[in-house]
Scaffold this motif. Structure first.
Motif, PDB file in Angstrom:
ATOM      1  N   MET A  49      26.304 -36.484 -11.572  1.00 33.18           N
ATOM      2  CA  MET A  49      27.160 -36.425 -10.388  1.00 33.18           C
ATOM      3  C   MET A  49      27.430 -34.980  -9.982  1.00 33.18           C
ATOM      4  O   MET A  49      27.385 -34.647  -8.793  1.00 33.18           O
ATOM      5  N   ALA A  50      27.693 -34.112 -10.952  1.00 36.51           N
ATOM      6  CA  ALA A  50      27.984 -32.715 -10.634  1.00 36.51           C
ATOM      7  C   ALA A  50      26.781 -32.011 -10.034  1.00 36.51           C
ATOM      8  O   ALA A  50      26.927 -31.074  -9.242  1.00 36.51           O
ATOM      9  N   PHE A  74      19.381 -28.394  -6.753  1.00 37.20           N
ATOM     10  CA  PHE A  74      18.038 -28.607  -7.296  1.00 37.20           C
ATOM     11  C   PHE A  74      17.042 -27.610  -6.699  1.00 37.20           C
ATOM     12  O   PHE A  74      16.117 -27.175  -7.387  1.00 37.20           O
ATOM     13  N   ARG A  75      17.235 -27.249  -5.439  1.00 38.18           N
ATOM     14  CA  ARG A  75      16.343 -26.258  -4.825  1.00 38.18           C
ATOM     15  C   ARG A  75      16.480 -24.916  -5.535  1.00 38.18           C
ATOM     16  O   ARG A  75      15.474 -24.242  -5.823  1.00 38.18           O
ATOM     17  N   VAL A  76      17.719 -24.521  -5.858  1.00 39.93           N
ATOM     18  CA  VAL A  76      17.941 -23.260  -6.574  1.00 39.93           C
ATOM     19  C   VAL A  76      17.378 -23.341  -7.994  1.00 39.93           C
ATOM     20  O   VAL A  76      16.752 -22.388  -8.483  1.00 39.93           O
ATOM     21  N   ALA A  77      17.572 -24.475  -8.663  1.00 38.59           N
ATOM     22  CA  ALA A  77      17.085 -24.622 -10.031  1.00 38.59           C
ATOM     23  C   ALA A  77      15.567 -24.633 -10.088  1.00 38.59           C
ATOM     24  O   ALA A  77      14.962 -24.100 -11.035  1.00 38.59           O
ATOM     25  N   PHE A  78      14.917 -25.229  -9.079  1.00 35.62           N
ATOM     26  CA  PHE A  78      13.462 -25.302  -9.071  1.00 35.62           C
ATOM     27  C   PHE A  78      12.814 -23.922  -8.970  1.00 35.62           C
ATOM     28  O   PHE A  78      11.663 -23.747  -9.381  1.00 35.62           O
ATOM     29  N   LYS A 247      25.146 -19.056 -16.035  1.00 36.00           N
ATOM     30  CA  LYS A 247      26.416 -18.400 -16.313  1.00 36.00           C
ATOM     31  C   LYS A 247      26.168 -16.899 -16.270  1.00 36.00           C
ATOM     32  O   LYS A 247      25.571 -16.316 -17.174  1.00 36.00           O
ATOM     33  N   THR A 248      26.571 -16.277 -15.184  1.00 33.87           N
ATOM     34  CA  THR A 248      26.280 -14.873 -14.940  1.00 33.87           C
ATOM     35  C   THR A 248      27.574 -14.074 -14.861  1.00 33.87           C
ATOM     36  O   THR A 248      28.677 -14.615 -15.035  1.00 33.87           O
ATOM     37  N   GLY A 249      27.425 -12.777 -14.588  1.00 34.55           N
ATOM     38  CA  GLY A 249      28.600 -11.947 -14.423  1.00 34.55           C
ATOM     39  C   GLY A 249      29.415 -12.307 -13.194  1.00 34.55           C
ATOM     40  O   GLY A 249      30.610 -11.975 -13.109  1.00 34.55           O
ATOM     41  N   LEU A 252      30.497 -18.821 -13.354  1.00 32.67           N
ATOM     42  CA  LEU A 252      29.767 -19.993 -13.818  1.00 32.67           C
ATOM     43  C   LEU A 252      29.454 -20.884 -12.621  1.00 32.67           C
ATOM     44  O   LEU A 252      30.355 -21.388 -11.957  1.00 32.67           O
ATOM     45  N   PHE A 253      28.156 -21.093 -12.372  1.00 30.93           N
ATOM     46  CA  PHE A 253      27.714 -21.969 -11.296  1.00 30.93           C
ATOM     47  C   PHE A 253      27.505 -23.365 -11.887  1.00 30.93           C
ATOM     48  O   PHE A 253      26.407 -23.726 -12.308  1.00 30.93           O
ATOM     49  N   TRP A 254      28.601 -24.121 -11.909  1.00 30.56           N
ATOM     50  CA  TRP A 254      28.610 -25.383 -12.631  1.00 30.56           C
ATOM     51  C   TRP A 254      27.672 -26.412 -12.018  1.00 30.56           C
ATOM     52  O   TRP A 254      26.963 -27.119 -12.729  1.00 30.56           O
ATOM     53  N   ALA A 255      27.654 -26.543 -10.725  1.00 32.00           N
ATOM     54  CA  ALA A 255      26.806 -27.530 -10.067  1.00 32.00           C
ATOM     55  C   ALA A 255      25.325 -27.197 -10.254  1.00 32.00           C
ATOM     56  O   ALA A 255      24.508 -28.074 -10.529  1.00 32.00           O
ATOM     57  N   GLN A 256      24.972 -25.916 -10.125  1.00 31.60           N
ATOM     58  CA  GLN A 256      23.581 -25.510 -10.333  1.00 31.60           C
ATOM     59  C   GLN A 256      23.173 -25.688 -11.791  1.00 31.60           C
ATOM     60  O   GLN A 256      22.037 -26.087 -12.083  1.00 31.60           O
TER      61      GLN A 256
END
Length: 289
Positions: A49-50, A74-78, A247-249, A252-256
């Protein structure tokens, strides 16, 4: 006074159907099973869901259950997915193949050519799994640095091979000991060599166990994160490191990260679903002689 029925008089039968007894305990166990299944499945559902939420919706309190799904995560993760996927595939399958090349002959020897120290060898191999990973990470890091194996796929394959080798030896030893020893005695009478016993008899008869053990070894290597996070950075980073990269400086990009986790678990779920019959058959192999 009670009047007895005369002889020859038929007493009407009671045709009222009897209600089956209520199995309260069985109903409670069924409800508990469904509850435990939901509790185990809920984190996966929450992650999925997230993955379809915006970052604001993923952090919103109280949680949002009704929302418009998006595919931007998903586009960013791909964009960084496939290099990590190739590293995970190479590390998982490469280490499994190497662990079987080393572990199958050892399991065969410990099963059919036993010595007084065979049990001690098995116990020693299993004891290597008792040591916490954090207790050996510093010497491993120094060793990998001196051997120029840091952030390399061969180094990750070697690490996962040592991790899965005790599993392969122990499981295949238990499967091979269930093969009737009389088969090998008859083969030796006919002049069969050790290699003939191994390749022509032990391996074909152990195929269910090999498939189950291989699937477990692949899953363990695929899910491993501690050594991957400490021994790789970018070139050989598997999917476990790929998830942590969100998880960057900047925060935290939780959804990505949830979208990256969904893409990570999807291949192994599909692989396990395809191989579930072999897994069940292998895990039950030798349960009944």
């Amino acid at each position: 006074m009670t009047t007895l029925p005369q002889s020859g008089t038929q007493v009407p039968a009671n045709n009222t159907p009897k209600k089956p007894p209520v199995n309260v305990l069985g109903g409670l166990l069924t409800a508990l099973t469904y509850l435990l299944t939901f509790l185990f499945f809920f984190p996966i559902l929450w992650m999925v869901m997230a993955a379809f939420k915006t970052e604001a919706q993923a952090f919103q309190t109280p949680p949002v259950f009704v929302f418009t799904p998006i595919l931007d995560n998903f586009r960013v993760a791909f964009e960084r997915y496939f290099p990590a996927l190739l590293n995970s595939l190479g590390a998982a399958f490469g280490s499994t193949i190497l662990a079987f090349i080393l572990g199958l002959p050892a399991a065969f020897a410990l099963a059919f050519y036993t010595t007084p120290r065979s049990r001690s060898v098995l116990t020693w191999m299993l004891s290597t799994k008792f040591m916490p990973a954090v207790g050996v990470i510093v010497p491993l890091y120094l060793l990998f640095t001196n051997l120029h194996l840091l952030d390399t796929l061969p180094g990750l394959i070697l690490m996962y091979t040592t991790m899965n080798l005790p599993l392969v030896v122990w499981m295949m030893h238990s499967y091979m000991t269930e093969i009737p020893y009389a088969i090998f005695e008859a083969a030796r009478v006919d002049g069969a060599s050790v290699w003939r016993e191994f390749f022509g008899m032990a391996l074909p008869l152990s195929l269910p166990g090999i498939s189950a053990t291989a699937l477990l070894a692949v899953i363990f290597a695929w899910n491993e994160a501690f050594f991957a996070l400490n021994l790789t950075t970018s070139d050989a980073a598997p999917l476990s490191v790929f998830i942590g990269s969100f998880k960057t400086g900047e925060g935290l990009f939780w959804a990505q990260m949830s979208a990256a986790a969904v893409l990570t678990v999807f291949p192994v779920i599909v692989f396990g679903w395809i191989a579930q019959r072999q897994l069940v058959r292998g895990l039950s192999f030798g349960a009944v002689k």
